[in-house]
Design an enzyme around this catalytic site. Structure first.
Site, PDB file in Angstrom:
ATOM      1  N   SER A 201       3.185 -63.756  57.783  1.00  0.00           N
ATOM      2  CA  SER A 201       2.347 -64.524  56.868  1.00  0.00           C
ATOM      3  C   SER A 201       1.244 -63.720  56.193  1.00  0.00           C
ATOM      4  CB  SER A 201       1.724 -65.695  57.613  1.00  0.00           C
ATOM      5  OG  SER A 201       0.854 -65.224  58.614  1.00  0.00           O
ATOM      6  N   HIS A 229       7.132 -70.167  58.239  1.00  0.00           N
ATOM      7  CA  HIS A 229       6.692 -69.993  56.844  1.00  0.00           C
ATOM      8  C   HIS A 229       7.850 -70.038  55.853  1.00  0.00           C
ATOM      9  CE1 HIS A 229       2.410 -69.350  56.336  1.00  0.00           C
ATOM     10  NE2 HIS A 229       2.397 -68.820  57.543  1.00  0.00           N
ATOM     11  N   LYS A 270       4.038 -77.180  57.740  1.00  0.00           N
ATOM     12  CA  LYS A 270       3.882 -76.362  56.531  1.00  0.00           C
ATOM     13  C   LYS A 270       4.712 -77.000  55.402  1.00  0.00           C
ATOM     14  CE  LYS A 270       2.326 -72.047  58.582  1.00  0.00           C
ATOM     15  NZ  LYS A 270       2.595 -71.747  60.006  1.00  0.00           N
TER      16      LYS A 270
HETATM   17  C1  LIG Z   1       2.025 -71.648  61.318  1.00  0.00           C
HETATM   18  C2  LIG Z   1       2.861 -70.961  62.303  1.00  0.00           C
HETATM   19  C3  LIG Z   1       2.981 -71.458  63.605  1.00  0.00           C
HETATM   20  C4  LIG Z   1       2.196 -72.621  64.102  1.00  0.00           C
HETATM   21  O1  LIG Z   1       2.757 -73.847  63.727  1.00  0.00           O
HETATM   22  P1  LIG Z   1       2.113 -75.188  64.289  1.00  0.00           P
HETATM   23  O2  LIG Z   1       3.193 -76.198  64.152  1.00  0.00           O
HETATM   24  O3  LIG Z   1       0.911 -75.486  63.428  1.00  0.00           O
HETATM   25  O4  LIG Z   1       1.733 -74.931  65.711  1.00  0.00           O
HETATM   26  C5  LIG Z   1       3.841 -70.804  64.463  1.00  0.00           C
HETATM   27  N1  LIG Z   1       4.528 -69.709  64.094  1.00  0.00           N
HETATM   28  C6  LIG Z   1       4.415 -69.184  62.859  1.00  0.00           C
HETATM   29  C7  LIG Z   1       5.198 -67.971  62.488  1.00  0.00           C
HETATM   30  C8  LIG Z   1       3.571 -69.794  61.927  1.00  0.00           C
HETATM   31  O5  LIG Z   1       3.449 -69.269  60.716  1.00  0.00           O
END
Ligand SMILES: *Cc1c(COP(=O)(O)O)cnc(C)c1O
Length: 417
Positions: A201, A229, A270
């Site tokens: 990210s 992502h 997301k």
């Molecule tokens: C955003 C993200 C998470 C966390 O996700 P949540 O559902 O908010 O706990 C986990 N792994 C990656 C690679 C992320 O980008």
């Protein structure tokens, strides 16, 4: 005399920690939003003033967070099922929308089955401690997400004798070296697990899944991809990093000779609606083990049913309207071109919707992000320790909800910095 709370060791050291952060200008501000997440948001500043700003720091990649159908599905589920079961699933059961969502996720990801959690963080902390046993080793990219790092730390506490290995970021020679070392380690007698983020990210770069698949096959390792992502972003139909490489069964262009991914972790927080929630998508056998033995599944409540219904509608909308994915790709490409051609800044290239502008020192990124707010652009600056010192950046994230007009306003604001 009893210790008053301000004299406790905790209070004393915390005052110091927070004081240090404040003095260094590194205090994070939790901005206040007074509207849904969309291309623009209404923000209430600390002085109470209200501002409509273009939001370019959300992971609302497809603009589904405020989609009328997604909102309506949540409201309808709340009416039909109430807030929840007030219990864990194995005791009081599972609402129909959870089963529907888990079928949808499996279809979407191209796996046999899936199981949902309150977050991807939670899903990742369920995966390894449940599935690993003494003699196993978990091998990880050095830049993997914090939830993977913490799950790897937790696993040997719950299952003694589970080993760890780290390889250099996306470096296939390093992967091979770590796998070879694992193979020759007499204490590694069980399963080798290799895990990578699909999209990283901070740079927006992507994992080399075809090469990782080959190496995993060579060493009889299971390949796990955290594709949080990439949902809604990569591949023609937005199924993720595996679709980008033609490794997603059921998606257009699937090439079976490349192999497939064994296990996914992912988020619903997301691109897939943006409420909250996470999942493991894998074989039915792995999911059955998670249901029987996973501590977060046995001792913690399900995803709220409202969120399950919203997320299901978000994924259905994505499946039915794949043109949203192309719209995101087009506006992202346009944004990169505009930044490069119209401003003095450079932006990192990648197939993702993450467009980082490297600016150098941490204070600079933070100051620029503040200035952009004055021009009604909401973009976050990331600095040390999230990224290496000297490589602080503004991370612009595009959404299918953005228009060329939004990009023009961003470019005008960047010119004024
Ligand atoms: C955003 C993200 C998470 C966390 O996700 P949540 O559902 O908010 O706990 C986990 N792994 C990656 C690679 C992320 O980008």
């Amino acid at each position: 005399m009893p210790t008053t709370s301000t004299q406790s060791p905790f209070a004393i050291r915390t005052k110091e920690t927070l004081g240090t952060l404040a003095a260094a200008g590194q205090m994070k501000i939790l901005q206040t939003l007074d509207s849904p997440m969309d291309a623009t948001v209404t923000m209430i500043d600390e002085d109470g003033s209200r501002h409509e700003r273009i939001c370019m720091c959300s992971n609302n990649y497809l603009g589904l967070a405020n989609h009328p159908d997604v909102v309506e599905a949540g409201i309808e589920a709340l009416r039909t099922y109430g807030a929840g079961t007030a219990s864990v699933r194995f005791i009081c059961g599972t609402f129909a929308p959870h089963h529907i969502l888990e079928k949808t996720i499996a279809e979407y990801m191209g796996t046999e089955a899936s199981y949902t959690f309150v977050s991807c963080w939670n899903a990742t902390e369920a995966l390894f401690p449940t599935c690993c046993e003494a003699g196993d080793i978990i091998i990880s990219d050095e830049l993997n997400h914090a939830c993977i790092i913490d799950s790897m730390r937790l696993t040997p506490v719950i299952k003694k004798g589970v080993k760890k290995g780290i390889y250099k970021h996306s470096d296939m020679d390093s992967v091979k070296e770590v796998l070879e070392k694992a193979k020759n380690n007499p204490e590694v007698t069980g399963q080798i697990w290799l895990i990578t983020d699909g999209i990283f990210s901070m740079e927006g770069d992507i994992a080399n899944l075809p090469e990782l698949r080959k190496l995993c096959d060579e060493y009889n390792a299971l390949l796990v991809v955290d594709d949080s992502h990439a949902h809604g972003v990569l591949g023609t139909t937005g199924r993720g990093t595996h679709e980008h490489y033609n490794m997603c069964p059921g998606a257009p262009g699937f090439d079976a000779s490349l192999g497939t991914i064994d296990i996914f972790t992912g988020t619903l927080g997301k691109g897939l609606g943006g409420g909250a929630g996470g999942f493991i998508a894998a074989s039915q056998q792995l999911i059955d083990l998670i249901i029987q033995r996973g501590r977060p599944t046995l001792f913690s409540n399900a995803l709220p049913v409202t969120v399950a219904a919203s997320a299901n509608t978000a994924i259905r909308t994505l499946i039915n309207e794949p043109q949203r994915v192309q719209k995101l790709k087009d506006i992202t490409k346009y944004c990169r071109e505009q930044i490069k051609n119209e401003t003095d800044f450079d932006v990192l290239e990648s197939p993702t919707a993450i467009c980082p502008i490297i600016v150098g020192p941490t204070e600079r990124a933070i100051a620029m992000s503040k200035q952009l707010l004055e021009h009604n652009i909401f973009v976050i600056g990331f600095g040390f320790p999230v990224v290496p010192e000297g490589e602080a950046r503004l991370r612009i994230q595009m959404s299918a909800a953005h228009t060329k007009e939004h990009v023009s306003q961003l470019v005008e604001a960047l010119k004024k910095l």
